[in-house]
Write a protein that holds these residues in place. Sequence first.
Motif, PDB file in Angstrom:
ATOM      1  N   HIS A 289      -9.190 -24.538  10.441  1.00 50.45           N
ATOM      2  CA  HIS A 289     -10.362 -25.406  10.524  1.00 50.45           C
ATOM      3  C   HIS A 289     -10.036 -26.853  10.161  1.00 50.45           C
ATOM      4  CE1 HIS A 289     -11.640 -21.333  10.442  1.00 50.45           C
ATOM      5  NE2 HIS A 289     -11.393 -21.221   9.154  1.00 50.45           N
ATOM      6  N   CYS A 290      -8.916 -27.310  10.724  1.00 53.61           N
ATOM      7  CA  CYS A 290      -8.450 -28.695  10.515  1.00 53.61           C
ATOM      8  C   CYS A 290      -8.111 -28.951   9.047  1.00 53.61           C
ATOM      9  CB  CYS A 290      -9.495 -29.704  11.012  1.00 53.61           C
ATOM     10  SG  CYS A 290      -8.841 -31.371  11.287  1.00 53.61           S
ATOM     11  N   SER A 291      -7.388 -28.004   8.458  1.00 56.24           N
ATOM     12  CA  SER A 291      -6.976 -28.148   7.061  1.00 56.24           C
ATOM     13  C   SER A 291      -5.693 -28.967   6.955  1.00 56.24           C
ATOM     14  CB  SER A 291      -6.753 -26.767   6.437  1.00 56.24           C
ATOM     15  OG  SER A 291      -6.148 -26.889   5.160  1.00 56.24           O
ATOM     16  N   TRP A 292      -5.615 -29.760   5.929  1.00 56.56           N
ATOM     17  CA  TRP A 292      -4.408 -30.527   5.623  1.00 56.56           C
ATOM     18  C   TRP A 292      -3.264 -29.599   5.236  1.00 56.56           C
ATOM     19  CZ3 TRP A 292      -1.990 -34.724   6.504  1.00 56.56           C
ATOM     20  CH2 TRP A 292      -1.029 -35.252   5.641  1.00 56.56           C
ATOM     21  N   HIS A 293      -3.595 -28.407   4.716  1.00 57.05           N
ATOM     22  CA  HIS A 293      -2.563 -27.481   4.240  1.00 57.05           C
ATOM     23  C   HIS A 293      -1.754 -26.859   5.377  1.00 57.05           C
ATOM     24  CE1 HIS A 293      -3.288 -27.623  -0.037  1.00 57.05           C
ATOM     25  NE2 HIS A 293      -4.583 -27.522   0.171  1.00 57.05           N
ATOM     26  N   SER A 294      -2.157 -27.084   6.625  1.00 58.61           N
ATOM     27  CA  SER A 294      -1.326 -26.634   7.741  1.00 58.61           C
ATOM     28  C   SER A 294      -0.257 -27.658   8.087  1.00 58.61           C
ATOM     29  CB  SER A 294      -2.197 -26.361   8.976  1.00 58.61           C
ATOM     30  OG  SER A 294      -3.045 -25.259   8.747  1.00 58.61           O
ATOM     31  N   LEU A 295      -0.361 -28.843   7.510  1.00 60.83           N
ATOM     32  CA  LEU A 295       0.575 -29.927   7.802  1.00 60.83           C
ATOM     33  C   LEU A 295       1.361 -30.399   6.591  1.00 60.83           C
ATOM     34  CD1 LEU A 295      -1.896 -31.959  10.025  1.00 60.83           C
ATOM     35  CD2 LEU A 295       0.352 -31.184  10.816  1.00 60.83           C
ATOM     36  N   SER A 296       0.933 -30.016   5.398  1.00 59.46           N
ATOM     37  CA  SER A 296       1.533 -30.584   4.197  1.00 59.46           C
ATOM     38  C   SER A 296       1.511 -29.597   3.037  1.00 59.46           C
ATOM     39  CB  SER A 296       0.780 -31.859   3.798  1.00 59.46           C
ATOM     40  OG  SER A 296       1.251 -32.377   2.574  1.00 59.46           O
ATOM     41  N   TYR A 297       2.519 -29.715   2.150  1.00 56.15           N
ATOM     42  CA  TYR A 297       2.536 -28.935   0.915  1.00 56.15           C
ATOM     43  C   TYR A 297       1.750 -29.643  -0.186  1.00 56.15           C
ATOM     44  CZ  TYR A 297       6.273 -26.149   3.035  1.00 56.15           C
ATOM     45  OH  TYR A 297       7.004 -25.322   3.858  1.00 56.15           O
ATOM     46  N   ASP A 298       1.407 -30.899   0.026  1.00 59.18           N
ATOM     47  CA  ASP A 298       0.704 -31.688  -0.983  1.00 59.18           C
ATOM     48  C   ASP A 298      -0.807 -31.507  -0.870  1.00 59.18           C
ATOM     49  OD1 ASP A 298       3.126 -32.709  -1.816  1.00 59.18           O
ATOM     50  OD2 ASP A 298       2.977 -34.523  -0.585  1.00 59.18           O
ATOM     51  N   SER A 299      -1.475 -31.596  -1.973  1.00 50.39           N
ATOM     52  CA  SER A 299      -2.934 -31.506  -1.999  1.00 50.39           C
ATOM     53  C   SER A 299      -3.542 -32.840  -1.587  1.00 50.39           C
ATOM     54  CB  SER A 299      -3.410 -31.127  -3.406  1.00 50.39           C
ATOM     55  OG  SER A 299      -4.799 -31.334  -3.529  1.00 50.39           O
TER      56      SER A 299
ATOM     57  N   ALA B 293      -0.071 -38.080  -0.064  1.00 54.08           N
ATOM     58  CA  ALA B 293       0.325 -36.760   0.412  1.00 54.08           C
ATOM     59  C   ALA B 293       1.213 -36.901   1.642  1.00 54.08           C
ATOM     60  CB  ALA B 293      -0.918 -35.935   0.734  1.00 54.08           C
ATOM     61  N   LYS B 294       2.283 -36.140   1.685  1.00 55.84           N
ATOM     62  CA  LYS B 294       3.269 -36.276   2.760  1.00 55.84           C
ATOM     63  C   LYS B 294       3.173 -35.134   3.764  1.00 55.84           C
ATOM     64  CE  LYS B 294       6.636 -38.749  -0.115  1.00 55.84           C
ATOM     65  NZ  LYS B 294       8.030 -38.747  -0.660  1.00 55.84           N
ATOM     66  N   VAL B 295       3.419 -35.477   5.003  1.00 54.59           N
ATOM     67  CA  VAL B 295       3.442 -34.498   6.095  1.00 54.59           C
ATOM     68  C   VAL B 295       4.798 -33.788   6.110  1.00 54.59           C
ATOM     69  CG1 VAL B 295       3.405 -34.217   8.606  1.00 54.59           C
ATOM     70  CG2 VAL B 295       1.815 -35.797   7.504  1.00 54.59           C
ATOM     71  N   SER B 296       4.776 -32.488   6.362  1.00 53.25           N
ATOM     72  CA  SER B 296       6.021 -31.746   6.583  1.00 53.25           C
ATOM     73  C   SER B 296       6.432 -31.955   8.036  1.00 53.25           C
ATOM     74  CB  SER B 296       5.811 -30.257   6.309  1.00 53.25           C
ATOM     75  OG  SER B 296       6.921 -29.519   6.765  1.00 53.25           O
ATOM     76  N   GLU B 297       7.591 -32.533   8.246  1.00 49.54           N
ATOM     77  CA  GLU B 297       8.018 -32.852   9.609  1.00 49.54           C
ATOM     78  C   GLU B 297       8.198 -31.616  10.493  1.00 49.54           C
ATOM     79  OE1 GLU B 297       8.064 -35.631  11.330  1.00 49.54           O
ATOM     80  OE2 GLU B 297       7.112 -36.482   9.558  1.00 49.54           O
ATOM     81  N   PRO B 298       8.794 -30.512   9.991  1.00 48.65           N
ATOM     82  CA  PRO B 298       8.894 -29.333  10.859  1.00 48.65           C
ATOM     83  C   PRO B 298       7.531 -28.811  11.305  1.00 48.65           C
ATOM     84  CG  PRO B 298      10.401 -29.138   9.015  1.00 48.65           C
ATOM     85  CD  PRO B 298       9.524 -30.316   8.721  1.00 48.65           C
ATOM     86  N   ALA B 299       6.575 -28.762  10.377  1.00 50.13           N
ATOM     87  CA  ALA B 299       5.236 -28.294  10.732  1.00 50.13           C
ATOM     88  C   ALA B 299       4.591 -29.232  11.745  1.00 50.13           C
ATOM     89  CB  ALA B 299       4.362 -28.179   9.487  1.00 50.13           C
ATOM     90  N   ARG B 300       4.771 -30.519  11.541  1.00 47.31           N
ATOM     91  CA  ARG B 300       4.203 -31.484  12.486  1.00 47.31           C
ATOM     92  C   ARG B 300       4.842 -31.332  13.862  1.00 47.31           C
ATOM     93  NH1 ARG B 300       4.013 -36.274  15.059  1.00 47.31           N
ATOM     94  NH2 ARG B 300       2.223 -37.653  14.709  1.00 47.31           N
ATOM     95  N   CYS B 301       6.125 -31.049  13.893  1.00 43.27           N
ATOM     96  CA  CYS B 301       6.790 -30.818  15.183  1.00 43.27           C
ATOM     97  C   CYS B 301       6.212 -29.586  15.871  1.00 43.27           C
ATOM     98  CB  CYS B 301       8.287 -30.661  14.984  1.00 43.27           C
ATOM     99  SG  CYS B 301       9.166 -32.197  14.607  1.00 43.27           S
TER     100      CYS B 301
END
Length: 385
Positions: free
Chosen positions: A268-278, A286-294
């Motif tokens: 549901h458009c959660s930040w936790h699908s893109l980042s380990y940071d709260s 908060a930083k994006v995880s590059e593999p997840a973003r890819c």
Amino acid sequence: MAVAAKATLFKVDNGDMTLFETETGKRILCDINIRQAADGTDDDTPDVVKQLRNKLDRDEKGRLFVDAFLNTHPDADHIRGLIKHFHLGDPSTWVKADDKIIIREMWSSPIVFRRARAKDEDHVLCADAEAWRDEARRRTNKYKKDRSAVDGNRILILGEDVDGKTDDLADVLVKVDEVFSKICGVHDTSFEARLLAPMPADDEEEEELLTKNNSSVITRLDLKVSKVTRGRFLLGGDAEVAIWDRIWERNKKWPERLQYDVLIAPHHCSWHSLSYDSWSDKGEKAKVSEPARCALGQPLGGALIVASSKPIKDDENDPPCIRAKREYLDILDPVKGEFKCVAHSPGDDPLMIEVSSAGPRIKRAVFAVSVAAGTGIGSQPLAHG
């Protein structure tokens, strides 16, 4: 261009409920979130049950049915309403007075249910989830005994279980990375899907981290027109960042497996699908995880990303998260794509995506001005097939 297939995303707040209609007339339901308020007449919650039933056919015995029902994972907001509105048990026990919907074929993963632990609140199953688990077991055991199935008893098992528990179920088992195109045991030329997850845990430590969310079924579901793929839908349930990292590592040599015309934004458009940071703790730091973003950043030209969520606001909520929306907009920018929130569609109407030989396009309201201008419904395809 004539509409050949459709996807209907129902307005279910922070939840998922999507109905796919193929060119051959098959109906595939992915998740449900039928809130109790939706059953009443004195509440403004959209009556998604009525909307769904109006889109279904009846069989020769007068029973409403879906050809397939995929449950990505058994969180309440993905399975709520199952017991009340769907027939469970042998189809011969269906009762006309109840008029519940028949599920011709269940698409279910055994992994998440094996991980359910009563003492861990993150794994506790609601009553509807327990009912789905029990029905899946009933159908699996019946298949083991009879080695055949009729509509209403069928099951497709998504992902191998551990310790050889699915080794004797090859005919109804789809392994990770495999492509399948059968619905109710019959090959369908208008549909194809690749199973991307759930993946088995690499070790015991990782197994402990795999909650219901991170055991979500992830698939690229393709709708075809005249046997040519025209609408690619990437579905990820509530999978969080660690899973999307693994998805990328597993598929980075074949990024085309993750390309999409439509992405239903996970969780549901959660930040936790893109980042380990709260997001609420770190905000813009908060930083994006590059593999997840890819993994989530493989849109085709004119792609659409949809949030099946509450309205997205510029606040600290997650989900939905304004920071995730901004990241998805950034992903879409190079391909001139579009971001939509289901909650923002007018009235109680669901979001409709129509698929033709020109590709998928949103069905938009038609007004006299837009008709005169030559725009209106689907004035621009989301992508070219």
